[in-house]
Scaffold this motif. Structure first.
Motif, mmCIF file in Angstrom:
data_model
loop_
_atom_site.group_PDB
_atom_site.id
_atom_site.type_symbol
_atom_site.label_atom_id
_atom_site.label_comp_id
_atom_site.label_asym_id
_atom_site.label_seq_id
_atom_site.Cartn_x
_atom_site.Cartn_y
_atom_site.Cartn_z
ATOM 1 N N PHE A 146 0.850 -1.172 0.000
ATOM 2 C CA PHE A 146 0.000 0.000 0.000
ATOM 3 C C PHE A 146 0.897 1.237 0.000
ATOM 4 O O PHE A 146 2.046 1.177 0.451
ATOM 5 N N LEU A 147 0.318 2.348 -0.442
ATOM 6 C CA LEU A 147 1.108 3.580 -0.503
ATOM 7 C C LEU A 147 1.808 3.875 0.830
ATOM 8 O O LEU A 147 2.985 4.186 0.872
ATOM 9 N N ARG A 148 1.051 3.742 1.916
ATOM 10 C CA ARG A 148 1.646 4.106 3.210
ATOM 11 C C ARG A 148 2.752 3.157 3.654
ATOM 12 O O ARG A 148 3.459 3.416 4.614
ATOM 13 N N GLU A 149 2.867 2.049 2.951
ATOM 14 C CA GLU A 149 3.954 1.123 3.296
ATOM 15 C C GLU A 149 5.270 1.466 2.590
ATOM 16 O O GLU A 149 6.281 0.816 2.820
ATOM 17 N N LEU A 150 5.243 2.460 1.747
ATOM 18 C CA LEU A 150 6.485 2.890 1.078
ATOM 19 C C LEU A 150 7.293 3.760 2.039
ATOM 20 O O LEU A 150 7.462 4.958 1.842
ATOM 21 N N THR A 151 7.788 3.137 3.076
ATOM 22 C CA THR A 151 8.440 3.930 4.129
ATOM 23 C C THR A 151 9.952 4.053 3.921
ATOM 24 O O THR A 151 10.649 4.552 4.792
ATOM 25 N N MET A 152 10.427 3.567 2.761
ATOM 26 C CA MET A 152 11.873 3.704 2.506
ATOM 27 C C MET A 152 12.232 5.184 2.357
ATOM 28 O O MET A 152 11.399 5.992 1.958
ATOM 29 N N SER A 153 13.487 5.523 2.710
ATOM 30 C CA SER A 153 13.851 6.934 2.722
ATOM 31 C C SER A 153 14.024 7.462 1.297
ATOM 32 O O SER A 153 14.135 6.708 0.339
ATOM 33 N N ILE A 154 14.048 8.777 1.207
ATOM 34 C CA ILE A 154 14.048 9.437 -0.096
ATOM 35 C C ILE A 154 15.315 9.097 -0.885
ATOM 36 O O ILE A 154 15.325 9.170 -2.108
ATOM 37 N N ASP A 155 16.398 8.722 -0.206
ATOM 38 C CA ASP A 155 17.617 8.473 -0.984
ATOM 39 C C ASP A 155 17.509 7.233 -1.872
ATOM 40 O O ASP A 155 18.407 6.948 -2.657
ATOM 41 N N HIS A 156 16.399 6.517 -1.748
ATOM 42 C CA HIS A 156 16.156 5.425 -2.693
ATOM 43 C C HIS A 156 15.706 5.935 -4.061
ATOM 44 O O HIS A 156 15.643 5.173 -5.012
ATOM 45 N N ILE A 157 15.334 7.216 -4.116
ATOM 46 C CA ILE A 157 14.855 7.772 -5.379
ATOM 47 C C ILE A 157 16.054 8.213 -6.199
ATOM 48 O O ILE A 157 16.877 8.988 -5.716
ATOM 49 N N GLY B 117 18.369 10.223 -8.358
ATOM 50 C CA GLY B 117 18.445 11.658 -8.634
ATOM 51 C C GLY B 117 18.217 12.523 -7.414
ATOM 52 O O GLY B 117 18.309 13.741 -7.502
ATOM 53 N N ALA B 118 17.903 11.915 -6.258
ATOM 54 C CA ALA B 118 17.697 12.719 -5.051
ATOM 55 C C ALA B 118 19.032 12.952 -4.368
ATOM 56 O O ALA B 118 19.663 12.017 -3.889
ATOM 57 N N GLY B 119 19.489 14.184 -4.339
ATOM 58 C CA GLY B 119 20.771 14.505 -3.700
ATOM 59 C C GLY B 119 20.560 14.956 -2.272
ATOM 60 O O GLY B 119 19.424 15.147 -1.842
ATOM 61 N N PRO B 120 21.661 15.133 -1.543
ATOM 62 C CA PRO B 120 21.560 15.524 -0.123
ATOM 63 C C PRO B 120 20.782 16.825 0.081
ATOM 64 O O PRO B 120 20.007 16.929 1.021
ATOM 65 N N ALA B 121 20.969 17.799 -0.828
ATOM 66 C CA ALA B 121 20.280 19.086 -0.639
ATOM 67 C C ALA B 121 18.774 18.906 -0.748
ATOM 68 O O ALA B 121 18.011 19.400 0.073
ATOM 69 N N SER B 122 18.341 18.152 -1.764
ATOM 70 C CA SER B 122 16.890 17.988 -1.904
ATOM 71 C C SER B 122 16.337 17.123 -0.776
ATOM 72 O O SER B 122 15.235 17.371 -0.284
ATOM 73 N N ILE B 123 17.099 16.130 -0.339
ATOM 74 C CA ILE B 123 16.612 15.292 0.755
ATOM 75 C C ILE B 123 16.419 16.131 2.013
ATOM 76 O O ILE B 123 15.408 16.023 2.712
ATOM 77 N N GLN B 124 17.378 17.043 2.246
ATOM 78 C CA GLN B 124 17.271 17.908 3.413
ATOM 79 C C GLN B 124 16.068 18.850 3.298
ATOM 80 O O GLN B 124 15.291 18.999 4.232
ATOM 81 N N ALA B 125 15.914 19.441 2.110
ATOM 82 C CA ALA B 125 14.790 20.365 1.923
ATOM 83 C C ALA B 125 13.458 19.637 2.099
ATOM 84 O O ALA B 125 12.522 20.165 2.701
ATOM 85 N N LEU B 126 13.378 18.417 1.590
ATOM 86 C CA LEU B 126 12.145 17.647 1.745
ATOM 87 C C LEU B 126 11.900 17.334 3.218
ATOM 88 O O LEU B 126 10.779 17.448 3.709
#
Ligand code: ADP
Ligand code: MG
Length: 702
Positions: A2-13, A15-24
């Motif tokens: 389910f959508l809510r089970e996608l609890t992996m962190s953003i760095d799995h995406i 193209g997501a760099g440290p700056a965007s991860i921090q801003a998110l």
């Protein structure tokens, strides 16, 4: 998944760099589910090329050829004008501070252009626009949303926080959907999706972010809205069922209209009061006493207009719990209010042998440790405070009643956190902010409501006057007379300190002026949110004792403050305040048996709209009516106190706007639960799974 089970962190995406991860993270987006649930707040339709001659339809996407560049002088600096045309019309792009545009929009070439055009000085003009070189045909056809062209499609516009940009959100959300969106499981039963023509979960998410057409977007919205409302009602329905079952096991029917029979401790408090309870207060206490006899925890909302005496009702409830050997916690949204309750508790409860305590984030460490120890040992019966009441290190001995004052100021999560400190404690929520019936049904579907309709005897309605700013001396003279006969006054301003941009009066400057020029014989003090708590405490204490006569304030006095000898409330720049705030502010006076007054001082340049709103205050005293009027004037999207926090935080749905969908969701959810309470038939199974594996909102309402 389910959508809510996608609890992996953003760095799995990708193209997501440290700056965007921090801003998110700063925006509260911590995992993939959160990212995908960041729904657009709007969409721009760049999918169709609009002929220039139809520019009046709003922001349009056009396809133009550049004709010529020209320069003119505007405000002393050289400014570029670019002439463009399509088959239907010519237009001018005025490039304020963008003189480099002559290198980007070359004469003779074709460009796509997005912007709002106006007819001015005999030309079709646009000053704020986005452009892109017109793509060759093949490029448009396989343009990947979120990656390439911002044209040729419907573009999502996201709510932004610092550090976030549209481009970044588009890119990351698109990537997240590509990596994880496909196999997402449906959360709505298939028969409902088929009946209403709704999308699968994966399709709905894809289309809410990157719709191919406006029709698709609409279906995506409907799907997500319905899904939220459906689960809301499933939760409401299920809780109602659990309570009914518990009551049935107990072999008792709920009887309404129980007579008021105070318990021994309650009676002792009543005997000490200089007044008797109003009929509404009696009924509310009767309701609470009855609830506490049932085997299921009470969930009651106590509504009563400002000044109706809700605090006393909650103390009576606390006495009942203490009699049964339990502890009660009373939580208020501000330290000021919590302290006032604590002082009242000390005055009213201590003489009965009850041990109250006061706990906020500011209680100093040595005192705090001792306090927490007594609380854990059960040596404190009633603890009163702010959200510090549910800090991690606070342990209760036997928390049996949670009272939440001004409950609309708290979010669902906070309510949940304090409840978790006990084992199914009773819950009493109090509020003067009325909520419309539709919403009450939804969010508090299974919650009991007590309403105090009457005010204590001897209260005279507050007389409200409107006054122009240029007539303020008349108001000051009037207040002067009141002060001279021993009464007190509040002066409220929209700003704490002088703001260079605006010509508004501010509390700080006015405190000086009132003290020095207007009321030099009286003691004037200033209170606002930037003062430290100890200072605020002292000021309130002196004001309550009458040593301060004039309290100059911002809306910090809005909530709950109770000083019966204050008879004047002067609100300057009244047009700057919402109706709910004005009603709350006015409720600070008229709390004793003296006639009280409220002056709404407005700027000489008041708009029609402002006049209408202030007239509502003049003509109505009833908070419920004012709330309804507020709703009419402002529209449901802006319901005071509801959207900011407490009642209901949903993603796409708005229970007021979507009232008819809500009704349908309620019918669907309740009939499912009725047919199959355990939701085990195959067609309901996805609902059971969502509830078990990924419960939709934590807990709503409670
Ligand atoms: P609210 O409902 O706005 O929270 P409060 O609990 O602050 O109202 O009560 C307002 C004031 O009315 C307090 O000073 C309180 O002591 C007083 N009060 C409460 N009940 C009664 C009553 N039955 N008769 C007279 N005064 C009352
Ligand atoms: Mg109150």
């Amino acid at each position: 998944m389910f959508l809510r089970e996608l609890t992996m962190s953003i760095d799995h995406i990708k193209g997501a760099g440290p700056a965007s991860i921090q801003a998110l993270a700063n925006a509260g987006i911590l995992n993939v589910a959160g990212l995908i649930s960041r729904y657009p707040r709007d969409w721009e339709d760049r999918s169709k090329i609009v002929p220039l001659k139809d520019f009046r339809t709003g922001a349009v996407c056009t396809l133009v050829r550049v004709l010529a560049h020209d320069w003119f002088i505007a405000g002393g600096s050289k400014t570029l004008k670019i002439f463009v045309e399509d088959e239907t019309a010519r237009a001018v792009l005025v490039c304020f501070n963008r003189s480099f545009m002559d290198k980007q929009l070359l004469v003779g070439n074709y460009y796509r252009l997005w912007g709002v055009f106006h007819y001015r000085f005999g030309e079709i003009q646009c000053t704020n626009f986005e452009t892109e070189a017109a793509p060759k045909r093949s490029e448009t056809e396989d343009a990947v949303p979120g990656k390439q062209s911002a044209f040729g499609r419907i573009l999502p516009i996201y709510p932004l926080n610092t550090g976030l940009s549209q481009g970044m959100l588009r890119k990351l959300i698109h990537q997240a959907l590509t990596q994880y969106g496909g196999p997402l499981e449906n959360e709505l039963p298939e028969h409902i999706r088929n009946r209403d023509g709704l999308f699968s979960k994966a399709d709905a998410l894809g289309a809410i972010h990157f719709p191919e057409s406006l029709e698709e977007l609409e279906t995506a919205k409907q799907t997500l809205i319905y899904e939220e409302l459906f689960y809301l009602e499933i939760l409401v329905g299920r809780r109602g069922m659990e309570r009914r079952n518990a009551l049935a096991r107990f072999g008792k029917d709920r009887t309404e209209g129980t007579v008021f029979r105070p318990s021994p401790l309650q009676q002792r408090l009543l005997d000490r009061l200089p007044f008797s309870l109003t009929a509404g207060q009696q009924e509310a206490v009767a309701d609470i006493n009855r609830d506490m006899d049932y085997p299921y925890p009470m969930a009651r909302l106590l509504q009563g207009d400002v000044g109706s005496g809700k605090t006393l009702v909650s103390f009576l409830g606390a006495l009942r719990i203490v009699e049964q050997g339990g502890q009660a916690a009373v939580m208020a949204p501000t330290e000021l209010l919590a302290r006032q309750h604590a002082e009242n508790a000390a005055r009213l409860l201590e003489p009965l042998g009850i041990r109250p305590a006061f706990l906020t984030g500011n209680v100093r460490s040595s005192g705090r440790a001792a306090l927490l120890k007594s609380l854990a040992a059960g040596e404190i019966d009633v603890v009163i405070g702010t959200h510090a009441l549910f800090s991690r290190d606070v342990v209760y001995n036997n928390l049996r009643l949670v009272v939440i004052d001004e409950q609309h100021r708290f979010g669902v999560v906070q309510r949940q956190a304090i409840l978790a400190k006990g084992e199914h404690p009773h819950l009493l929520m109090m509020s003067a902010t009325p909520i419309p019936r539709t919403l009450a049904l939804t969010v508090f579907g299974d919650m009991e409501v007590s309403v105090i309709r009457d005010l204590p005897q001897g209260r005279k309605p507050v007389r409200t006057h409107l006054a122009r700013e240029s007539n303020e001396t008349k108001v000051y003279d009037f207040v002067f007379n009141e002060l001279s006969s021993g009464r007190q006054a509040y002066f409220v301003y929209p700003l704490i300190e002088a703001d260079t941009n605006r010509s508004l009066k501010d509390a700080e400057t006015m405190a000086g002026r009132l003290a020095g020029e207007v009321f030099p014989q009286f003691t004037v003090a200033l209170i606002h949110s930037k003062l430290d708590e100890e200072e605020k405490r002292k000021i309130m204490e002196y004001f309550r004792k009458g040593e301060i006569q004039v309290l100059v304030a911002t809306s910090v006095v809005e909530v709950g403050v109770d000083v019966p000898n204050a008879t004047c409330m002067v609100i300057e720049h009244a047009e700057r305040f919402g109706l709910a705030a004005l009603h709350q502010l006015r409720g600070r006076v008229g709390r004793g048996d003296q006639q009280s007054y409220c002056f709404l001082v407005y700027s000489d340049a008041l708009t029609e709209d402002g006049k209408t709103r202030l007239k509502v205050m003049l003509e109505n005293a009833d908070g419920f009516v004012i709330a309804e009027e507020d709703l009419k004037l402002r529209g449901p999207g802006h319901m005071t106190g509801i959207e900011q926090s407490g009642y209901l935080i949903l993603g796409m749905a708005d229970p007021v706007r979507d009232a008819s969908r809500l009704e349908q969701a309620r019918i669907d959810a309740f009939s499912m639960l009725e047919k199959d309470p355990s939701l085990s038939t195959p067609e309901y199974q996805c609902v059971a799974q969502v509830l078990n594996r990924a419960p939709p909102f934590g807990t709503v309402g409670l």
